[in-house]
Design a protein around this motif. Sequence first.
Motif, mmCIF file in Angstrom:
data_model
loop_
_atom_site.group_PDB
_atom_site.id
_atom_site.type_symbol
_atom_site.label_atom_id
_atom_site.label_comp_id
_atom_site.label_asym_id
_atom_site.label_seq_id
_atom_site.Cartn_x
_atom_site.Cartn_y
_atom_site.Cartn_z
ATOM 1 N N ALA A 30 8.672 72.826 34.624
ATOM 2 C CA ALA A 30 8.364 71.395 34.695
ATOM 3 C C ALA A 30 8.952 70.759 35.944
ATOM 4 O O ALA A 30 8.295 69.947 36.620
ATOM 5 N N LEU A 31 10.186 71.121 36.297
ATOM 6 C CA LEU A 31 10.821 70.554 37.489
ATOM 7 C C LEU A 31 10.140 71.036 38.766
ATOM 8 O O LEU A 31 10.004 70.278 39.736
ATOM 9 N N ALA B 17 20.473 75.348 28.845
ATOM 10 C CA ALA B 17 19.238 75.695 29.549
ATOM 11 C C ALA B 17 18.807 74.573 30.491
ATOM 12 O O ALA B 17 18.444 74.813 31.648
ATOM 13 N N ILE B 18 18.836 73.339 29.994
ATOM 14 C CA ILE B 18 18.451 72.204 30.831
ATOM 15 C C ILE B 18 19.405 72.069 32.015
ATOM 16 O O ILE B 18 18.978 71.829 33.148
ATOM 17 N N SER B 19 20.686 72.252 31.752
ATOM 18 C CA SER B 19 21.680 72.159 32.827
ATOM 19 C C SER B 19 21.451 73.231 33.885
ATOM 20 O O SER B 19 21.555 72.964 35.091
ATOM 21 N N VAL C 101 10.715 81.890 40.432
ATOM 22 C CA VAL C 101 12.084 82.392 40.286
ATOM 23 C C VAL C 101 12.627 82.198 38.874
ATOM 24 O O VAL C 101 13.067 83.154 38.218
ATOM 25 N N GLN C 102 12.610 80.964 38.375
ATOM 26 C CA GLN C 102 13.266 80.684 37.103
ATOM 27 C C GLN C 102 12.611 81.330 35.881
ATOM 28 O O GLN C 102 13.328 81.790 34.987
ATOM 29 N N PRO C 103 11.261 81.405 35.796
ATOM 30 C CA PRO C 103 10.685 82.108 34.636
ATOM 31 C C PRO C 103 11.137 83.560 34.526
ATOM 32 O O PRO C 103 11.172 84.120 33.424
ATOM 33 N N LEU C 104 11.486 84.178 35.647
ATOM 34 C CA LEU C 104 11.945 85.565 35.606
ATOM 35 C C LEU C 104 13.272 85.717 34.862
ATOM 36 O O LEU C 104 13.636 86.823 34.455
ATOM 37 N N ASP D 210 15.384 77.462 29.797
ATOM 38 C CA ASP D 210 15.567 77.461 31.248
ATOM 39 C C ASP D 210 14.227 77.632 31.951
ATOM 40 O O ASP D 210 13.892 76.898 32.899
ATOM 41 N N ALA D 211 13.436 78.599 31.503
ATOM 42 C CA ALA D 211 12.136 78.854 32.128
ATOM 43 C C ALA D 211 11.200 77.658 31.988
ATOM 44 O O ALA D 211 10.516 77.265 32.942
#
Length: 298
Positions: free
Chosen positions: A243-244, A172-174, A77-80, A237-238
């Motif tokens: 990593a998470l 991005a981290i948030s 999801v997030q890499p998109l 973000d991606a």
Amino acid sequence: MHTVLPVVFAVCAAFSNAVATVLQRKAALTVPRSQGFRAGLMLDLLRRPVWLAGILAVIGAAVCQALALATGPLTIVQPLFVLELPLTLIVASLLMHRRLPGSGWLAVTVVVAGLAVALAAASPAGNRTHVELDRWIPALAVCAGAVAGLTVAALRRPEGRARAACLGAATAISYAVTAALMKTATHVLDEQGLVGFFTAWQTYGFALTGVCALFLLENAMQAGPLVASQPALTLGDATVSLALGITLYEEKIRSGWWVLPELFGVALIAAGVIALARIPLTKSLVAPDEERQTAAAP
């Protein structure tokens, strides 16, 4: 179908975020500027209809993101959301009635191709729904420390690209932490209903980090050009979400020789993002100082 749904929802979320970014950018340029964080910034923005429209787009993006996270792994999801940068420039070109040059469309194609190659090679798998607290604590501590460090670094720099990039990375981290917490919260909602949802600490966690991300984003957009903050936000973000997803949700990506096409895909994405950041259209997203002062005048 297991992969299609989260991809569709994630792309819709990226598009909504792109619309929100352009609208909020326009609103941010009409409020008084400051050298540090200003508590009245949000109150000023609330009086701008364009900013409110951007918030509606943010809400739409959040709904789509929640649906994507509820149906697919974080590592898909997030890499998109890398698509947010090219979509932002496309939306900006439409709103400003300007054509995206051929080099811009080529860069968009490179980003999309790189994302497709990277995800196809990585083939993310796993969709764990619960994470133990002993996994959350170190992950949240590291991310909070990184956000604090980047924020302090930003405030020590004058207004410009470096400051915007630091705040973009902190944002991005948030956003990545917000997505990780949201994923658990959506599964709690599905399994335990509203009572479980509103009693889960992850629900209040993602709400808090989401507000923090929004505040950092608004200041990042005022700190410098979008060309500086948006790449840091999109790529960061991606990366952090990947990593998470691996450390918290035990999601898997291919290793071995698959690392080569994965790196090739990442290289394409980076090249496309850098090319997009250099096109003249991005300069149109930053108003000259004279225009800002005029817009900020009562």
